[in-house]
Design an enzyme around this catalytic site. Structure first.
Site, PDB file in Angstrom:
ATOM      1  N   SER A  18      46.501  47.707  41.240  1.00  0.00           N
ATOM      2  CA  SER A  18      45.866  46.754  42.149  1.00  0.00           C
ATOM      3  C   SER A  18      45.899  47.228  43.599  1.00  0.00           C
ATOM      4  O   SER A  18      46.848  47.894  44.036  1.00  0.00           O
ATOM      5  CB  SER A  18      46.573  45.400  42.048  1.00  0.00           C
ATOM      6  OG  SER A  18      46.130  44.509  43.054  1.00  0.00           O
ATOM      7  N   TYR A  62      39.908  45.474  46.009  1.00  0.00           N
ATOM      8  CA  TYR A  62      39.393  44.326  46.735  1.00  0.00           C
ATOM      9  C   TYR A  62      38.722  44.887  47.984  1.00  0.00           C
ATOM     10  O   TYR A  62      39.382  45.509  48.828  1.00  0.00           O
ATOM     11  CB  TYR A  62      40.515  43.363  47.129  1.00  0.00           C
ATOM     12  CG  TYR A  62      41.062  42.541  45.983  1.00  0.00           C
ATOM     13  CD1 TYR A  62      40.253  41.661  45.285  1.00  0.00           C
ATOM     14  CD2 TYR A  62      42.403  42.640  45.615  1.00  0.00           C
ATOM     15  CE1 TYR A  62      40.755  40.900  44.237  1.00  0.00           C
ATOM     16  CE2 TYR A  62      42.919  41.891  44.576  1.00  0.00           C
ATOM     17  CZ  TYR A  62      42.084  41.021  43.890  1.00  0.00           C
ATOM     18  OH  TYR A  62      42.583  40.275  42.853  1.00  0.00           O
ATOM     19  N   THR A  95      36.619  44.479  41.944  1.00  0.00           N
ATOM     20  CA  THR A  95      36.694  43.066  41.564  1.00  0.00           C
ATOM     21  C   THR A  95      35.603  42.301  42.307  1.00  0.00           C
ATOM     22  O   THR A  95      35.535  42.349  43.538  1.00  0.00           O
ATOM     23  CB  THR A  95      38.073  42.486  41.892  1.00  0.00           C
ATOM     24  OG1 THR A  95      39.050  43.134  41.063  1.00  0.00           O
ATOM     25  CG2 THR A  95      38.127  40.984  41.631  1.00  0.00           C
ATOM     26  N   ARG A 117      44.617  27.569  44.193  1.00  0.00           N
ATOM     27  CA  ARG A 117      45.794  27.645  43.325  1.00  0.00           C
ATOM     28  C   ARG A 117      46.842  26.645  43.799  1.00  0.00           C
ATOM     29  O   ARG A 117      47.633  26.903  44.713  1.00  0.00           O
ATOM     30  CB  ARG A 117      46.323  29.081  43.307  1.00  0.00           C
ATOM     31  CG  ARG A 117      45.235  30.045  42.839  1.00  0.00           C
ATOM     32  CD  ARG A 117      45.617  31.498  42.983  1.00  0.00           C
ATOM     33  NE  ARG A 117      44.457  32.356  42.739  1.00  0.00           N
ATOM     34  CZ  ARG A 117      44.458  33.679  42.869  1.00  0.00           C
ATOM     35  NH1 ARG A 117      45.567  34.300  43.244  1.00  0.00           N
ATOM     36  NH2 ARG A 117      43.351  34.382  42.635  1.00  0.00           N
ATOM     37  N   LYS A 155      34.629  44.315  37.674  1.00  0.00           N
ATOM     38  CA  LYS A 155      35.533  43.362  37.017  1.00  0.00           C
ATOM     39  C   LYS A 155      35.191  41.941  37.463  1.00  0.00           C
ATOM     40  O   LYS A 155      35.185  41.653  38.659  1.00  0.00           O
ATOM     41  CB  LYS A 155      36.986  43.675  37.360  1.00  0.00           C
ATOM     42  CG  LYS A 155      37.998  42.714  36.739  1.00  0.00           C
ATOM     43  CD  LYS A 155      39.416  43.109  37.117  1.00  0.00           C
ATOM     44  CE  LYS A 155      40.430  42.162  36.489  1.00  0.00           C
ATOM     45  NZ  LYS A 155      40.397  40.812  37.111  1.00  0.00           N
ATOM     46  N   HIS A 183      39.320  36.255  35.856  1.00  0.00           N
ATOM     47  CA  HIS A 183      40.494  36.405  36.726  1.00  0.00           C
ATOM     48  C   HIS A 183      41.690  35.603  36.203  1.00  0.00           C
ATOM     49  O   HIS A 183      42.482  35.049  36.968  1.00  0.00           O
ATOM     50  CB  HIS A 183      40.164  35.984  38.162  1.00  0.00           C
ATOM     51  CG  HIS A 183      40.823  36.828  39.208  1.00  0.00           C
ATOM     52  ND1 HIS A 183      40.199  37.878  39.825  1.00  0.00           N
ATOM     53  CD2 HIS A 183      42.069  36.789  39.744  1.00  0.00           C
ATOM     54  CE1 HIS A 183      41.021  38.443  40.700  1.00  0.00           C
ATOM     55  NE2 HIS A 183      42.171  37.792  40.671  1.00  0.00           N
ATOM     56  N   ARG A 188      42.216  32.074  37.483  1.00  0.00           N
ATOM     57  CA  ARG A 188      42.830  31.886  38.798  1.00  0.00           C
ATOM     58  C   ARG A 188      41.813  31.744  39.915  1.00  0.00           C
ATOM     59  O   ARG A 188      42.183  31.542  41.073  1.00  0.00           O
ATOM     60  CB  ARG A 188      43.748  33.081  39.111  1.00  0.00           C
ATOM     61  CG  ARG A 188      44.935  33.172  38.179  1.00  0.00           C
ATOM     62  CD  ARG A 188      45.604  34.538  38.257  1.00  0.00           C
ATOM     63  NE  ARG A 188      46.281  34.783  39.514  1.00  0.00           N
ATOM     64  CZ  ARG A 188      47.513  34.348  39.806  1.00  0.00           C
ATOM     65  NH1 ARG A 188      48.180  33.606  38.941  1.00  0.00           N
ATOM     66  NH2 ARG A 188      48.070  34.656  40.961  1.00  0.00           N
ATOM     67  N   ASP A 231      39.320  41.084  29.669  1.00  0.00           N
ATOM     68  CA  ASP A 231      40.686  40.608  29.892  1.00  0.00           C
ATOM     69  C   ASP A 231      40.683  39.083  29.902  1.00  0.00           C
ATOM     70  O   ASP A 231      39.654  38.447  30.079  1.00  0.00           O
ATOM     71  CB  ASP A 231      41.315  41.205  31.150  1.00  0.00           C
ATOM     72  CG  ASP A 231      40.913  40.539  32.465  1.00  0.00           C
ATOM     73  OD1 ASP A 231      40.219  39.509  32.453  1.00  0.00           O
ATOM     74  OD2 ASP A 231      41.302  41.051  33.524  1.00  0.00           O
ATOM     75  N   GLY A 232      41.862  38.521  29.640  1.00  0.00           N
ATOM     76  CA  GLY A 232      42.011  37.063  29.643  1.00  0.00           C
ATOM     77  C   GLY A 232      42.331  36.505  28.276  1.00  0.00           C
ATOM     78  O   GLY A 232      41.478  36.516  27.380  1.00  0.00           O
ATOM     79  N   GLY A 286      47.198  41.023  31.083  1.00  0.00           N
ATOM     80  CA  GLY A 286      47.705  40.682  32.405  1.00  0.00           C
ATOM     81  C   GLY A 286      49.095  40.077  32.387  1.00  0.00           C
ATOM     82  O   GLY A 286      50.101  40.786  32.398  1.00  0.00           O
ATOM     83  N   ARG A 287      49.155  38.751  32.350  1.00  0.00           N
ATOM     84  CA  ARG A 287      50.440  38.058  32.498  1.00  0.00           C
ATOM     85  C   ARG A 287      51.542  38.579  31.558  1.00  0.00           C
ATOM     86  O   ARG A 287      52.695  38.707  31.993  1.00  0.00           O
ATOM     87  CB  ARG A 287      50.250  36.553  32.290  1.00  0.00           C
ATOM     88  CG  ARG A 287      49.505  35.859  33.432  1.00  0.00           C
ATOM     89  CD  ARG A 287      49.374  34.362  33.157  1.00  0.00           C
ATOM     90  NE  ARG A 287      48.686  33.643  34.223  1.00  0.00           N
ATOM     91  CZ  ARG A 287      47.374  33.408  34.238  1.00  0.00           C
ATOM     92  NH1 ARG A 287      46.602  33.856  33.249  1.00  0.00           N
ATOM     93  NH2 ARG A 287      46.827  32.737  35.237  1.00  0.00           N
TER      94      ARG A 287
END
Length: 365
Positions: free
Chosen positions: A118, A142, A168, A177, A236, A260, A263, A291-292, A314-315
């Site tokens: 990232s 980013y 992204t 959030r 992405k 994302h 998020r 992803d996700g 991810g997580r």
């Protein structure tokens, strides 16, 4: 107690992390509907045509095939990986483990898979490369308002051996959030973002404010990125056929179907629900990833059957990192790889190439 599945790592990580850190990793935007739907959708599928309604996603195994040898290897952008299971870009790994992204990179290298680093990594790109010099790495960008800084970041990543540029596209602004707002989470006061500092600033400024993301970026800007790098460009955050068709038109090399992790904009399609629309739109002209919501080997199998070349996780990677550092990330990846191998064996798929849409069916709920 042994940690035998990803949800075991989730429970252990939650015990070990502070509330604000856990909320930052686990939280979604607004009501977190999309975050939760990403996981639930692997058990059912919503079709674009309202007349089709909602269906389960179920597997159609084929038997009496020689599955004494099952090969999970595949390629992404021409590079071989040991399994179609890679690491999605996430910032601030040092929140979960002191060595942060360096531990993650070492685990990815040991597993023989790709790690997308990232822009908001809490370790420098140089330190990450030194930690895992032979690992396959892509760089997630980013886009910064300062185009010169953006150019320097891209060219620095390329010179360090990163093999693709992942832009992204779904963060013109940061999503709402609520957990982070309630917790008054202030990452810019707690983490070093050295890759967004000039060399002089890296030596003189102890803390760097998280720089703004450029909300003005548009399709026509892609030609500028293509002019400053030889890296293949991956977008992405694509969720619709219209944007997928524009990606093809603008000659990008790949798409990551992603919301994302729920998020950003809440109440968008789950990634697995958007996948078929995107795959159909690109007509095989570029690689599509997802992803996700990936939590099991069956999830990976379903994503591949519906057209994904590879999935990014991810997580669960941060859960593994929080539990046991590099070893924890390796264990998370090993569990997914072993589960995928089992799922392929039990459905009669001897290679990734044999995972096709015939493998899934959609009985109505």
């Amino acid at each position: 107690m042994s940690l035998v599945c990803l949800t075991d790592f989730q429970a252990r990580a939650r015990e070990r992390l502070s509330k604000s850190t856990w909320d930052f990793i686990d939280g979604g935007a607004d009501d977190s509907f999309t975050r939760d739907d990403n996981i639930a959708a692997f058990k059912r599928k919503k079709f674009a045509d309202p007349c089709n309604g909602e269906h389960r996603i179920r597997l159609r195994p084929r038997f009496l095939k020689d599955v004494s040898k099952v090969d999970t290897r595949t390629t992404i952008q021409g590079k071989e990986i040991s399994a179609p299971i890679c690491i999605a870009p996430m910032g601030f790994h040092c929140l979960a483990w002191p060595d942060g992204e360096m531990s993650t990179a070492r685990a990815a290298q040991a597993a023989g898979i790709c790690y997308i680093t990232s822009t908001y990594a809490s370790c420098t790109l140089e330190n990450i490369v030194t930690a895992a010099p032979s690992g396959l790495r892509w760089f997630q960008l980013y886009v910064q308002p300062d185009r010169q800084l953006t150019k320097q970041l891209i060219q620095r990543a390329e010179s360090l051996g990163f093999k693709a540029l992942v832009i992204t596209v779904d963060v013109p602004i940061v999503g709402n959030r609520r957990h982070d707002i309630r917790n008054k989470l202030d990452l810019k006061m707690n983490l070093l973002l050295k890759d967004l500092q000039s060399p002089k600033e890296r030596d003189s400024i102890p803390h760097l404010q998280m720089s703004a993301i450029d909300p003005s970026i548009c399709w026509n800007d892609l030609s500028w990125f293509q002019s400053i790098t030889q890296l293949p460009i991956i977008l992405k955050g694509i969720l619709t056929k219209e944007d997928a068709e524009l990606a093809v038109k603008h000659n990008v090399h790949g798409i990551i179907v992603s919301n994302h992790g729920g998020r950003q904009l809440d109440e968008v399609a789950a990634s697995i629900d958007a996948l078929t629309e995107v795959v159909t739109a690109v007509q095989g002209k570029l690689e599509v990833y997802l992803d996700g919501g990936i939590r099991t080997g069956n999830d990976v199998l379903k994503a591949l059957a519906l057209g994904a070349k590879c999935v990014f996780v991810g997580r669960p990677i941060l859960w593994g990192l929080a539990c046991e550092g590099e070893h924890g990330v390796q264990e998370v990846l090993n569990i997914l790889k072993k589960e995928l191998h089992t799922s392929m064996t039990l459905t009669g798929c001897r290679s990734v190439a044999e995972i096709t849409q015939d493998l899934v069916q959609f009985p109505r709920l």
